[in-house]
Design a protein around this motif. Structure first.
Motif, short mmCIF file in Angstrom:
data_model
loop_
_atom_site.label_atom_id
_atom_site.label_comp_id
_atom_site.label_asym_id
_atom_site.label_seq_id
_atom_site.Cartn_x
_atom_site.Cartn_y
_atom_site.Cartn_z
N TRP A 1 10.39 24.43 60.63
CA TRP A 1 10.24 25.76 60.76
C TRP A 1 8.92 25.33 62.45
N TRP A 2 8.18 24.74 62.46
CA TRP A 2 6.90 24.61 63.36
C TRP A 2 7.70 24.79 64.90
N LYS A 3 8.78 23.84 65.37
CA LYS A 3 8.85 24.83 66.15
C LYS A 3 10.02 25.44 66.41
N LEU A 4 10.92 26.61 65.50
CA LEU A 4 11.48 27.20 65.73
C LEU A 4 10.59 28.33 66.06
N TRP A 5 9.07 28.46 66.32
CA TRP A 5 8.32 29.82 66.75
C TRP A 5 7.56 28.54 67.12
N ASP A 6 7.35 27.92 68.65
CA ASP A 6 6.69 27.31 69.55
C ASP A 6 5.90 28.28 70.02
N PRO A 7 4.90 28.64 70.20
CA PRO A 7 3.94 29.76 70.87
C PRO A 7 4.14 29.55 72.01
N GLU A 8 4.41 27.88 72.74
CA GLU A 8 3.78 27.90 74.34
C GLU A 8 5.62 28.93 74.78
N ALA A 9 7.04 28.62 74.41
CA ALA A 9 7.81 29.70 74.35
C ALA A 9 7.86 30.96 74.35
N PHE A 10 7.17 30.91 73.14
CA PHE A 10 6.33 32.64 72.97
C PHE A 10 5.73 33.19 73.89
N SER B 1 14.14 31.62 69.49
CA SER B 1 13.38 32.87 68.52
C SER B 1 12.53 33.84 69.10
N ALA B 2 12.23 33.59 70.69
CA ALA B 2 10.90 34.60 71.47
C ALA B 2 12.18 35.87 71.58
N ALA B 3 13.39 35.25 72.17
CA ALA B 3 14.39 36.57 72.84
C ALA B 3 15.19 36.87 71.75
N LEU B 4 15.12 36.36 70.04
CA LEU B 4 16.06 36.83 68.89
C LEU B 4 14.60 38.10 68.07
N SER B 5 13.32 37.78 68.76
CA SER B 5 12.31 38.73 68.24
C SER B 5 12.04 39.87 68.75
#
Length: 442
Positions: A74-83, A157-161
């Motif tokens: 689950w943490w991998k889905l919300w990668d802070p670097e990618a965001f 995940s970032a694009a979906l957000s």
């Protein structure tokens, strides 16, 4: 608010009386299903997948359950670097739109009698991004530009957000299809027709800049990742995918004013439907490199260029005609409203020849991956369903435009009361151009 203002608002934003996509349930299913399917495509077809792509269900199901129970998953889905990088990229696109020079083009007239103004500089934004990326790669090497592959699921995940966030913001001049009163349906289909912040039109900005240009940068990143793994070399299949999609993207950006006459801009609201998207092919070729050879590469090139030729020449015919030019002396019929419908050139072959070209290109983009898995052909099926649905929506809009009564006044009540006159123009056009997308097939 006075009664007159309330009446004006109600007339500009009439209640939506019919649903698309099977109504709220269908809209909810797509809104939830698209992100889930995107993640499934990633986790069932990647560098770590064993036993095929996707693996057999008896292997896949236990591994998915194990992954879902792992907090690291689950943490991998919300990668802070990618965001951080994705939102920095979006900010870059906003700054480029504001700073880079560009012509201001007036769009079609809105229902409130006003005109939206659009700044045209998507192509120069792309050139700037490509220049900066090229300089970065030359300075630090191809291995430095593999971030998109390494953090792919975080970018999803970032694009979906961003898609979810933008889908709830807009509430002014509403799209005719996005005022049903059902929150789920209106969120998906899009409520506001032209959401604007200052002079920035959010819908046209998102149509071409953040997603389309990032698409090209992602493809370049995937090629760099393959080159890192293959000692500086990339396969002919990767070259084809990069070339095909790069050509398509640059063509769209260079012809940016053409997007102002599309259904997305003219009639669709800006919601989750227009804000979300996904990519697949180049990532697959990183961990499943394919060498095609000259003959197979030439065949795929032929399919793509045929599709591109149909797509570009048909769109040029349409855009020139809509802008009052007719260099090919194309024939057309004139409706009682005064509208003109093309009946020669590509637009005599089918009512949507540009969609036919689009589908051929989509097939060409998937062919370099070979036939080891059906997953890389998901886009062709998905895109075909999307275009058929768009074609049916467009036909329905034309049916309403040329069939229903346009106004009721003492001078036309009698005409509007004659059923045999309903649809005369549109039905005549359908007889002249019977095929919807693919000649002699559909």
């Amino acid at each position: 608010m006075s009664d007159s203002k309330y009446a004006d608002t109600a007339s500009l934003n009439p209640k939506t009386t019919s649903y698309e996509f099977f109504g709220p349930l269908g809209a909810f299913s797509i809104t939830i299903g698209v992100p889930i399917l995107t993640y499934i495509l990633y986790f069932t077809c990647n560098n770590d997948t064993s036993g095929g792509c996707p693996p057999p269900i008896q292997t896949l199901y236990p591994s998915l359950l194990q992954a879902l129970a792992d907090p690291a998953f689950w943490w991998k889905l919300w990668d802070p670097e990618a965001f951080a990088l994705y939102y920095s990229w979006y900010t870059f696109c906003l700054l480029a739109w504001a700073v880079l020079p560009g012509d201001w083009v007036r769009g079609t007239q809105l229902r409130n009698g006003k005109y939206q103004q659009y700044k045209i500089n998507a192509f120069s934004t792309c050139l700037l991004a490509l220049g900066l990326s090229t300089g970065y790669i030359l300075r630090f090497g191809v291995e430095s530009f593999t971030f998109f592959y390494d953090h792919w699921v975080g970018f999803v995940s970032a694009a979906l957000s961003m898609s979810l966030f933008q889908g709830i913001l807009w509430r002014k001049l509403l799209a005719l299809g996005g005022n049903s009163g059902n929150l789920i349906y209106d969120f998906y289909i899009g409520r506001e027709l032209n959401p604007t912040v200052g002079f920035l039109d959010i819908k046209s900005f998102n149509e071409l800049r953040p997603g389309m240009i990032l698409w090209l940068l992602i493809d370049i990143s995937m090629a760099c990742t393959q080159a890192t793994r293959l000692s500086g070399q990339i396969t002919d299949s990767m070259v084809l995918v990069l070339f095909f999609q790069g050509l398509y993207i640059l063509d769209a950006l260079y012809n940016e004013p053409a997007v102002l006459t599309t259904m997305d801009i003219i009639s669709d609201g800006f919601g989750f439907m227009l804000a979300v998207g996904d990519l697949l092919w180049a990532r697959y070729l990183v961990f499943r490199p394919k060498v095609l050879g000259y003959a197979w590469s030439a065949a795929i090139l032929a399919v793509n260029f045929l599709g591109y030729y149909i797509f570009r020449t048909s769109n040029n015919e349409k855009n020139e005609f809509r802008n009052g030019r007719n260099p090919k002396n194309l024939t057309y019929i004139t409706t009682e409203q005064g509208s003109k419908l093309l009946t020669s050139g590509w637009w005599a072959v089918s009512r949507h020849p540009n969609y036919f070209g689009d589908l051929l290109m989509a097939l060409a983009w998937s062919l370099p991956t070979g036939f080891d898995t059906p997953i890389t052909y998901f886009y062709v099926v998905y895109f075909a369903v999307l275009l058929i649905h768009r074609q049916r929506r467009d036909d329905e809009n034309c049916e309403k435009k040329y069939v229903e009564c346009h106004s009721v006044s003492p001078t036309n009540i009698l005409i509007n009361a004659l059923p045999y006159r309903y649809g005369k123009d549109w039905h005549r056009y359908q007889r002249l151009v019977p095929y919807r997308i693919i000649p002699y097939i559909y």
